[in-house]
Scaffold this motif. Structure first.
Motif, short mmCIF file in Angstrom:
data_model
loop_
_atom_site.label_atom_id
_atom_site.label_comp_id
_atom_site.label_asym_id
_atom_site.label_seq_id
_atom_site.Cartn_x
_atom_site.Cartn_y
_atom_site.Cartn_z
N ASP A 9 0.83 -1.21 0.00
CA ASP A 9 0.00 0.00 0.00
C ASP A 9 0.86 1.26 0.00
N TRP A 10 1.96 1.19 0.73
CA TRP A 10 2.87 2.36 0.78
C TRP A 10 3.39 2.70 -0.61
N PHE A 11 3.75 1.67 -1.38
CA PHE A 11 4.21 1.90 -2.75
C PHE A 11 3.05 2.42 -3.62
N THR A 12 1.89 1.81 -3.46
CA THR A 12 0.74 2.21 -4.29
C THR A 12 0.36 3.66 -4.05
N ASP A 13 0.40 4.09 -2.80
CA ASP A 13 0.05 5.48 -2.47
C ASP A 13 0.95 6.47 -3.19
N ARG A 14 2.12 6.04 -3.60
CA ARG A 14 3.08 6.94 -4.28
C ARG A 14 3.13 6.69 -5.78
N ALA A 17 5.82 1.00 -7.92
CA ALA A 17 5.74 -0.45 -7.80
C ALA A 17 7.13 -0.96 -7.45
N PRO A 18 7.23 -1.90 -6.52
CA PRO A 18 8.56 -2.41 -6.15
C PRO A 18 9.27 -3.00 -7.37
N PHE A 19 10.57 -2.79 -7.43
CA PHE A 19 11.38 -3.39 -8.49
C PHE A 19 11.61 -4.87 -8.17
N ASP A 20 11.95 -5.62 -9.20
CA ASP A 20 12.18 -7.05 -9.02
C ASP A 20 13.32 -7.30 -8.02
N PHE A 21 14.39 -6.49 -8.08
CA PHE A 21 15.52 -6.73 -7.18
C PHE A 21 15.14 -6.43 -5.74
N GLN A 22 14.18 -5.51 -5.52
CA GLN A 22 13.72 -5.26 -4.16
C GLN A 22 12.93 -6.46 -3.62
N ARG A 23 12.04 -7.00 -4.45
CA ARG A 23 11.28 -8.18 -4.04
C ARG A 23 12.22 -9.37 -3.80
N GLU A 24 13.23 -9.51 -4.65
CA GLU A 24 14.20 -10.60 -4.48
C GLU A 24 14.90 -10.49 -3.13
#
Length: 816
Positions: A9-14, A17-24
């Motif tokens: 939600d924090w990302f969506t509010d801005r 979208a998280p990058f793939d390397f962040q999710r990894e």
């Protein structure tokens, strides 16, 4: 199911979208993995590391205010303040009950007292402050809940003793917290796998750690200021602030700019030059470097964040990941000295994902245009320099053991096993370990008669502890591995602190003389108890404090790139505006001598009224050429007695003598041979005396000398005398003392770059020596000659002499 929704939600509010390397990274963290995140500046490495432990806490249901959970280590105090502000913002926006604070040398007494009672949920600190926290008796209890350590800008720590100090601290924290995860953040680094392995430590079979590659390298545009006129015989610093009008035009075209220099003295001069040219920008141009008072630096950083200032003239104090999103462009004055350094600084602009970074390079002499073109080539090819980690620094290990003995204490066997889990001491022998233990408990074979060197005692239960309160107080005051000339406070007569300068500079000033510092013209009033009292002055003095660090050599990759560009020019290839602009200079070089090439070593022998000059151009960097000039001179004097003058820069070196022996290609091949290199280098440079002076740094880190209490510090001469006495005692009575061998090794590798020198000499064996005999100084030779003339004391203004010689050369050189 893991409760990741608040983060999403924090990302969506801005609208992000998280990058793939962040999710990894987040998934790897949840599996208990450690690793290194490598991504360009401004692409989200901080969030990749930070949200891992936050998600874990959310997964557990977020019970109450957590104890110390995340330790965030940064190399710079300015970076600590900025990181604290950014992470606190996410805590507020996510409505987390976490507490987060910074702990650095800039922290107030009240903050430190509060943290002695209770540490926050997340602590941003430096390697030195982390060591201090481990020196207290309740350290084990205070760190026992720690879940994650994040090491920011790991590439800046990797190649220094500060990195070694951090390796030791991390090893101790892993012993206290076996489930601890360590994540490093890095950008612009060549040896990524080694950097990861050094951070995580060896001895992890089956668990090498994760290497997370971030986004593709950001687009970086590298441009250069092209001088309106190009003199064919340049010298270092000649262009300098003559290009101020073009720089001002660039500043006028952007809202906010960072203008980087390589030294603090250069920053002072450029700040003054810009203000003199545009006094109406008085409140729009600021100065930032590490010797300025903390409050002044903090104010400048706040202006940058707010976008409230047009330009900040800065040194490496703003190199790293401080997030100044409003910065539109970066300017680099002088050679960047390395490809990674240029990319790091360029990344201060466009400091957000997807944005282009831009850097405008301002040459200080014409040949730096070639360096700029070569740096662009290297950046486009991804040829980033490696940073090699030190090994076996016993002075740092000695300091660390005293630190742990100040805290809960340690046992010999367990501590030895822990220390060997670090890269720096993985090969530590049993004999070396026994020597270190003996050294901290008795002072070793030669100092055991002096009580002040018996710092640690061994209890009947086998625990090593510090019990002397004086030793404890002194040790905590000197924890760290950063050494420099003694720093003196600069204060106005009525008390306001301006900053710090090195003692060596102040020693040359007399009361009433003026100097430029912290962007202000100051007049020396008096010096008392390591404090320089000043008052405001008006004048046009060019005296600027000089700090250590101005001898940074050209990196091997960039030096090779310069040589490649010069070879292209010799073949008639002039790609890019920089090479087109410098073409008259290189054409003059080709007309009067030759241009260097990859398979040839250019050597010039020139006669003048001073005597015979030998100019040799290995393109190996200033430090290698400093050692090489002494080596060649010493080898020549074995054949013919002579006295030499020296000069060196990043391209080559000069030897001048009234009795320079005749040399041919065969003779040059012999004096440039790698055979017997180390022995001849010791003889030519008096390496023993260099090691004696360098021993002061080792003695300070190892706690053998004390630099004094605040306000009553010892002068550099006093500290040098004390360390020199210990060095002489060791040499006479303990010749195999490991600290002596370390001093010699660090001189050869650190100050003389022995490995790089040996590699270059072996390469020279494969090259053909091209000996030319120009009738006058060439464009490559002139900067070396000018540097030597500038450094000599003369009743005649050195600039006048250079201008006269320049006129003669221009009149006698054909125009192509």
């Amino acid at each position: 199911m893991p409760r990741k929704q608040p983060i999403e939600d924090w990302f969506t509010d801005r609208d992000w979208a998280p990058f793939d390397f962040q999710r990894e990274t987040w998934e790897a963290y949840r599996r208990g993995e450690s690793g290194l995140i490598h991504a360009p500046t401004g692409t989200g490495k901080t969030l990749a590391a930070w949200f891992g432990p936050v998600m874990e806490w959310l997964d557990a249901g977020g019970p109450g205010v957590p104890p110390l959970t995340v330790l965030w280590v940064t190399p710079l105090r300015a970076l600590a303040a900025d990181t604290t502000a950014n992470l606190n913002q996410t805590i507020t926006e996510l409505e987390l009950p976490w507490t987060l604070e910074a702990r650095t040398g800039d922290s107030s007494g009240s903050t430190r007292s509060r943290q002695r009672r209770r540490l926050p949920s997340a602590l941003v600190t430096t390697p030195e402050s982390l060591s201090l926290l481990l020196s207290y008796g309740d350290a084990h209890d205070r760190f026992r809940h720690l879940r994650c350590v994040v090491v920011d800008e790991w590439h800046e720590l990797l190649g220094s003793k500060r990195g070694v100090q951090l390796q030791l601290c991390l090893a101790h924290l892993r012993t206290l917290c076996p489930e601890l995860r360590t994540w490093g953040l890095s950008a612009t680094l060549g040896n990524l796998q080694q950097a990861r392995d050094v951070l995580l430590g060896p001895g992890r079979p089956g668990h090498p750690g994760r290497l997370v590659q971030g986004l593709l390298p950001k687009r970086t545009r590298v441009d250069a200021v092209i001088p309106a006129t190009m003199e064919r015989f340049p010298w270092a610093g000649h262009l300098g602030t003559r290009l101020v009008d073009q720089v001002l035009a660039a500043l006028d075209a952007a809202d906010t700019s960072l203008l980087f220099t390589n030294t603090r003295s250069q920053a002072e001069l450029w700040h003054q030059a810009l203000l003199q040219a545009r006094p109406d920008w008085f409140d729009q141009i600021a100065l930032h470097h590490g010797s300025m008072d903390r409050s002044l630096r903090a104010q400048v950083e706040a202006w940058l964040r707010q976008g409230a200032i047009r330009c900040v003239v800065a040194t490496s104090s703003l190199d790293l990941g401080v997030d100044f999103s409003p910065v539109d462009q970066v300017l680099q004055v002088g050679s960047p000295k390395g490809i990674a350094r240029l990319l790091q600084r360029a990344g201060r602009s466009g400091h957000q994902p997807g944005a282009e970074s831009a850097v405008l390079c301002v040459p200080t002499h014409a040949l730096e245009l070639v360096e700029i073109a070569a740096a662009r080539d290297g950046a486009e090819a991804g040829e980033v320099e490696a940073r090699l980690p030190p090994e076996g620094c016993l002075d740092v290990l000695v300091q660390h053991l005293v630190t742990l003995a100040l805290g809960p204490g340690f046992t010999a066997d367990e501590q030895f096993a822990e220390i060997r889990t670090t890269h720096a001491y993985a090969m530590l022998t049993d004999d070396e370990w026994e020597w270190v233990l003996d050294f901290v408990t008795t002072g070793g074979a030669t100092l055991r008669a002096y009580p002040q060197y018996r710092r640690v005692i061994r209890d009947v239960d086998g625990m090593y502890r510090v019990t002397d309160t004086t030793i404890a107080r002194r040790h905590r005051m000197t924890v760290g591995t950063i050494t420099a000339d003694s720093m003196m406070r600069v204060k106005y007569q009525r008390g306001a602190l301006v900053g710090y300068v090195e003692e060596a500079f102040v020693a040359r000033l007399k009361p009433g003389e003026q100097f430029l510092f912290s962007g202000r013209m100051l007049e020396l009033v008096r010096v008392r108890e390591m404090t320089v009292y000043v008052r405001a002055a008006r004048g046009q003095t060019r005296a600027v404090p000089r700090w250590m660090g101005g001898r940074m050599p050209l990196s091997t990759r960039l030096a090779d790139g310069v040589a490649a560009r010069l070879e292209q020019a010799g073949a008639g290839v002039w790609e890019g505006s920089e090479m087109t602009a410098v073409r008259p200079v290189l054409a003059a070089q080709a007309d009067t001598s030759r241009l260097p090439s990859a398979d040839q070593l250019l050597v010039e022998r020139i006669s003048s009224r001073e005597g015979q000059h030998l100019f040799i151009y290995p393109f190996a960097g200033r430090l290698v050429h400093e050692a090489l000039s002494a080596l060649v001179a010493w080898r020549l004097t074995r054949e013919v007695e002579a006295t030499f003058g020296f000069s060196m820069n990043d391209y080559g070196f000069e030897l001048v003598s009234r009795r320079l022996p005749e040399v041919d290609e065969a003779t040059l091949g012999q004096v440039l041979s790698p055979q017997n290199l180390e022995a001849d280098l010791r003889a030519s440079l008096n390496a023993a005396e260099m090691a004696r002076r360098h021993f002061r740094e080792i003695a300070r880190v190892a706690g053998l000398v004390f630099e004094g209490y605040p306000g009553r510090g010892k002068s550099t001469r006093q500290v040098q005398a004390s360390s020199g006495l210990i060095f002489d005692v060791f040499q006479r009575y303990d010749v195999d003392n490991p600290l002596l061998r370390q001093a010699e090794r660090e001189v050869l590798e650190g100050q003389l770059e022995l490995s790089r020198l040996e590699e270059r000499l072996r390469r020279l064996e494969t090259q053909r020596i091209l000996l030319t005999r120009p009738r006058r100084l060439t464009p490559l030779a002139f900067p070396l000659w000018a540097s030597r003339v500038q450094s000599r004391v003369s009743s005649e203004d050195w600039q006048t002499r250079l201008q006269r010689m320049l006129g003669q050369l221009e009149r006698n050189t054909p125009h192509g």
